[in-house]
Design an enzyme around this catalytic site. Structure first.
Site, PDB file in Angstrom:
ATOM      1  N   GLY A 139       0.710  -1.276   0.151  1.00 40.87           N
ATOM      2  CA  GLY A 139       0.111  -0.074   0.008  1.00 40.87           C
ATOM      3  C   GLY A 139       0.832   1.255  -0.013  1.00 40.87           C
ATOM      4  N   GLY A 141       2.334   2.430  -3.081  1.00 37.55           N
ATOM      5  CA  GLY A 141       2.146   3.074  -4.162  1.00 37.55           C
ATOM      6  C   GLY A 141       3.350   2.300  -5.116  1.00 37.55           C
ATOM      7  CB  SER A 145      -2.298  -4.571  -5.200  1.00 33.37           C
ATOM      8  OG  SER A 145      -2.310  -3.574  -6.119  1.00 33.37           O
ATOM      9  CG  ASP A 203       0.104  -0.548 -10.803  1.00 33.67           C
ATOM     10  OD1 ASP A 203       0.486   0.393 -11.605  1.00 33.67           O
ATOM     11  OD2 ASP A 203      -0.455  -0.335  -9.515  1.00 33.67           O
TER      12      ASP A 203
HETATM   13  N1  LIG Z   1       2.643  -9.641   0.120  1.00 33.76           N
HETATM   14  C1  LIG Z   1       1.432  -9.266  -0.074  1.00 33.76           C
HETATM   15  N2  LIG Z   1       0.710 -10.200   0.745  1.00 33.76           N
HETATM   16  C2  LIG Z   1      -0.757 -10.029   1.066  1.00 33.76           C
HETATM   17  N3  LIG Z   1      -1.368  -9.158   0.272  1.00 33.76           N
HETATM   18  C3  LIG Z   1      -0.707  -8.499  -0.547  1.00 33.76           C
HETATM   19  C4  LIG Z   1       0.417  -8.219  -0.380  1.00 33.76           C
HETATM   20  N4  LIG Z   1       1.083  -7.174  -1.351  1.00 33.76           N
HETATM   21  C5  LIG Z   1      -0.100  -6.412  -1.766  1.00 33.76           C
HETATM   22  N5  LIG Z   1      -1.006  -7.281  -1.175  1.00 33.76           N
HETATM   23  C6  LIG Z   1      -2.420  -6.836  -1.259  1.00 33.76           C
HETATM   24  O1  LIG Z   1      -2.591  -5.611  -2.369  1.00 33.76           O
HETATM   25  C7  LIG Z   1      -3.136  -4.384  -1.293  1.00 33.76           C
HETATM   26  C8  LIG Z   1      -2.340  -3.128  -1.503  1.00 33.76           C
HETATM   27  O2  LIG Z   1      -2.589  -2.732  -2.827  1.00 33.76           O
HETATM   28  P1  LIG Z   1      -2.824  -1.202  -3.230  1.00 33.76           P
HETATM   29  O3  LIG Z   1      -3.635  -0.720  -2.163  1.00 33.76           O
HETATM   30  O4  LIG Z   1      -2.922  -0.949  -4.532  1.00 33.76           O
HETATM   31  O5  LIG Z   1      -1.281  -0.624  -2.894  1.00 33.76           O
HETATM   32  P2  LIG Z   1       0.023  -0.822  -3.749  1.00 33.76           P
HETATM   33  O6  LIG Z   1      -0.315  -1.649  -4.796  1.00 33.76           O
HETATM   34  O7  LIG Z   1       0.576   0.571  -3.957  1.00 33.76           O
HETATM   35  O8  LIG Z   1       0.978  -1.200  -2.782  1.00 33.76           O
HETATM   36  C9  LIG Z   1      -3.007  -4.922   0.045  1.00 33.76           C
HETATM   37  O9  LIG Z   1      -4.267  -4.339   0.694  1.00 33.76           O
HETATM   38  C10 LIG Z   1      -3.441  -6.415  -0.007  1.00 33.76           C
HETATM   39  O10 LIG Z   1      -4.518  -6.890  -0.095  1.00 33.76           O
HETATM   40  C1  LIG Z   2      -3.519   5.545  -9.227  1.00 31.27           C
HETATM   41  C2  LIG Z   2      -2.925   4.401 -10.187  1.00 31.27           C
HETATM   42  O1  LIG Z   2      -2.660   5.036 -11.689  1.00 31.27           O
HETATM   43  C3  LIG Z   2      -1.772   3.503  -9.824  1.00 31.27           C
HETATM   44  C4  LIG Z   2      -1.995   2.844  -8.506  1.00 31.27           C
HETATM   45  O2  LIG Z   2      -0.857   2.397  -8.261  1.00 31.27           O
HETATM   46  P1  LIG Z   2      -0.615   1.625  -6.751  1.00 31.27           P
HETATM   47  O3  LIG Z   2      -1.683   0.491  -6.486  1.00 31.27           O
HETATM   48  O4  LIG Z   2      -1.025   2.560  -5.621  1.00 31.27           O
HETATM   49  O5  LIG Z   2       0.806   1.134  -6.591  1.00 31.27           O
HETATM   50  C5  LIG Z   2      -4.063   3.278 -10.631  1.00 31.27           C
HETATM   51  C6  LIG Z   2      -4.010   2.365 -11.854  1.00 31.27           C
HETATM   52  O6  LIG Z   2      -3.159   2.784 -12.660  1.00 31.27           O
HETATM   53  O7  LIG Z   2      -5.015   1.570 -11.588  1.00 31.27           O
HETATM   54 MG   LIG Z   3      -2.076  -1.597  -6.102  1.00 33.46          MG
END
Ligand SMILES: Nc1ncnc2c1ncn2[C@@H]1O[C@H](COP(=O)(O)OP(=O)(O)O)[C@@H](O)[C@H]1O
Ligand SMILES: C[C@@](O)(CCOP(=O)(O)O)CC(=O)O
Ligand SMILES: [Mg+2]
Length: 387
Positions: A139, A141, A145, A203
């Site tokens: 989470g 950025g 996910s 992503d």
């Molecule tokens: N290593 C991991 N283990 C379990 N879930 C994960 C893991 N990495 C990411 N996730 C899932 O992805 C979500 C984060 O996604 P998001 O809000 O898009 O942030 P980002 O993709 O920027 O890290 C977490 O809440 C979780 O559900």
């Molecule tokens: C905000 C956005 O442009 C990127 C999101 O990246 P992240 O899940 O915050 O790493 C959303 C998307 O492209 O789906």
């Molecule tokens: Mg993400």
């Protein structure tokens, strides 16, 4: 299922320009990070499905007989996955008690896993244990996910026999064919839809293909001529959900279309100007003038992101601290920038004093891969084996 145990990994990403506006059809430039998510899949005979997610302290299992009724009425996907199966997702939400508006970290990870597992194995649910561990902060950025979903997609499709196991006994790491990677990418996108609500494809495309990509309205172009960029990543550690931020931008566009549409257009122009500058750097060599342009574009984009309402006071602090040392920063979903050597250490110290995590990393890492256990640093199989 042919193999009892195997490992896959996928990289995180940095969006140089175009986050949020890419969701609305504009140009984005993104690059893979040398920070990865690792997955171990083991076939078992327990009659159960186990998921171990140590980064988010989640360890769950289900009897296959309890999951089977969720598939009533589901058609097995013949590889051409395009849309989320809304009925299956609804049944899964009821089964797990996860509400539609939940953005809870664990719930999202579990929902994405169960959805992909049930869809891919719909014809015959298999007993497996899946363990996922990541070097990426969750989470922040950096596409954790997407790396998670790409790993799940690659591992489940291989285990189900929809795609191959590309690794031969002589190899340490191997990649799938182009067609197989397209399938991995499509299923990973389903996971992103569950976690993000309305994702672009950027992503999961970077997690699948790796390297430096330009993305515009469904077209992915790999960029191979990018000069070396040093990226100083800063995690402000302010919890946030991509899903909530993306939907907030949409609300703002709906509320002020004539104000916000030019902002999205301008971000797209920033991506194009950055791409052009990088091309010039590759053709004629980097120069102070060209680096200056990259820095100005970063500042402009960060202001636009603030206009979209996705800034935060912690990011303002970060920009202030780095600018005082001549460094230019912008958020990437939540943080990024560019640099010169002696300044880095003192900047890192000051950012850490603000309570932020900070590290330099390399970019352009390969996309999704299968690994032999021996090829991974000893710690990774150890972590994944301990659950
Ligand atoms: N290593 C991991 N283990 C379990 N879930 C994960 C893991 N990495 C990411 N996730 C899932 O992805 C979500 C984060 O996604 P998001 O809000 O898009 O942030 P980002 O993709 O920027 O890290 C977490 O809440 C979780 O559900
Ligand atoms: C905000 C956005 O442009 C990127 C999101 O990246 P992240 O899940 O915050 O790493 C959303 C998307 O492209 O789906
Ligand atoms: Mg993400």
């Amino acid at each position: 299922m042919q193999t009892r145990e195997f490992f896959v990994s996928a990289p995180g990403k940095v969006i140089l320009h175009g986050e949020h506006s890419v969701v609305h059809g504009k140009v984005a430039l993104a690059v893979s990070l040398n920070l990865r998510t690792f997955l171990r899949l083991q076939s078992t005979s327990s009659g159960e499905v186990h998921i171990n997610l140590p980064n988010i302290d989640t360890f769950l299992s289900w009897e296959i007989t309890a999951l089977q009724p969720l598939l009533a009425g589901c058609k097995a996907e013949q590889g051409g996955v395009k849309e989320l199966d809304a009925d299956l997702l609804k049944r899964l939400r009821e089964f797990t008690g996860i509400s539609e508006d939940s953005t809870d970290t664990r719930s999202m990870a579990v929902l994405a896993f169960l959805y992909m597992y049930l869809s891919v194995f719909a014809e015959s649910l298999a007993s497996i244990t899946v363990s996922v561990w990541s070097e990426l902060p969750t989470g922040a950025g950096l596409g954790s996910s997407a790396a998670y979903n790409v790993c799940l997609s690659a591992a489940l499709l291989s285990a189900r026999g929809n795609i191959s196991y590309p690794l031969t006994p002589q190899q340490e790491s191997a990649r799938w064919s182009k067609e197989e990677m397209e399938l991995i990418n499509r299923w990973a996108f389903m996971g992103e839809k569950i976690i993000h609500g309305n994702p672009s494809v950027v992503d999961n495309a970077v997690g699948t293909w790796g390297g430096f990509l330009r993305y515009h309205a469904g077209n992915i172009t790999p960029l191979s001529w990018v000069p070396i960029l040093r990226i100083l990543l800063t995690n402000t550690k302010v919890p946030r959900s991509t899903k909530v931020l993306v939907s907030g931008v949409k609300d703002k566009i709906n509320k002020f279309p004539s104000v916000m549409k030019p902002v999205l257009e301008s971000v797209s122009a920033v991506s194009c100007a950055c791409e052009q500058t990088l091309t010039e750097m590759a053709a004629h060599g980097p120069s102070a003038e060209l680096y200056n342009i990259l820095e100005e574009l970063i500042d402009i984009n960060q202001h636009h992101l603030n206009v979209m309402g996705v800034g935060h006071s912690s990011l303002d602090t970060l920009c202030r601290v780095t600018l005082a040392r001549g460094l230019h920063s912008k958020l990437t979903g939540a943080g990024g920038g560019e640099t010169d050597t002696s300044v880095i250490q003192s900047t890192v110290e000051e950012l850490k004093a603000c309570g932020f995590d900070c590290w330099e990393t390399s970019i352009g890492a390969p996309g999704v891969q299968q690994h032999s256990s021996a090829a991974l640093s000893q710690d990774i199989p150890k972590i994944l084996h301990s659950y």
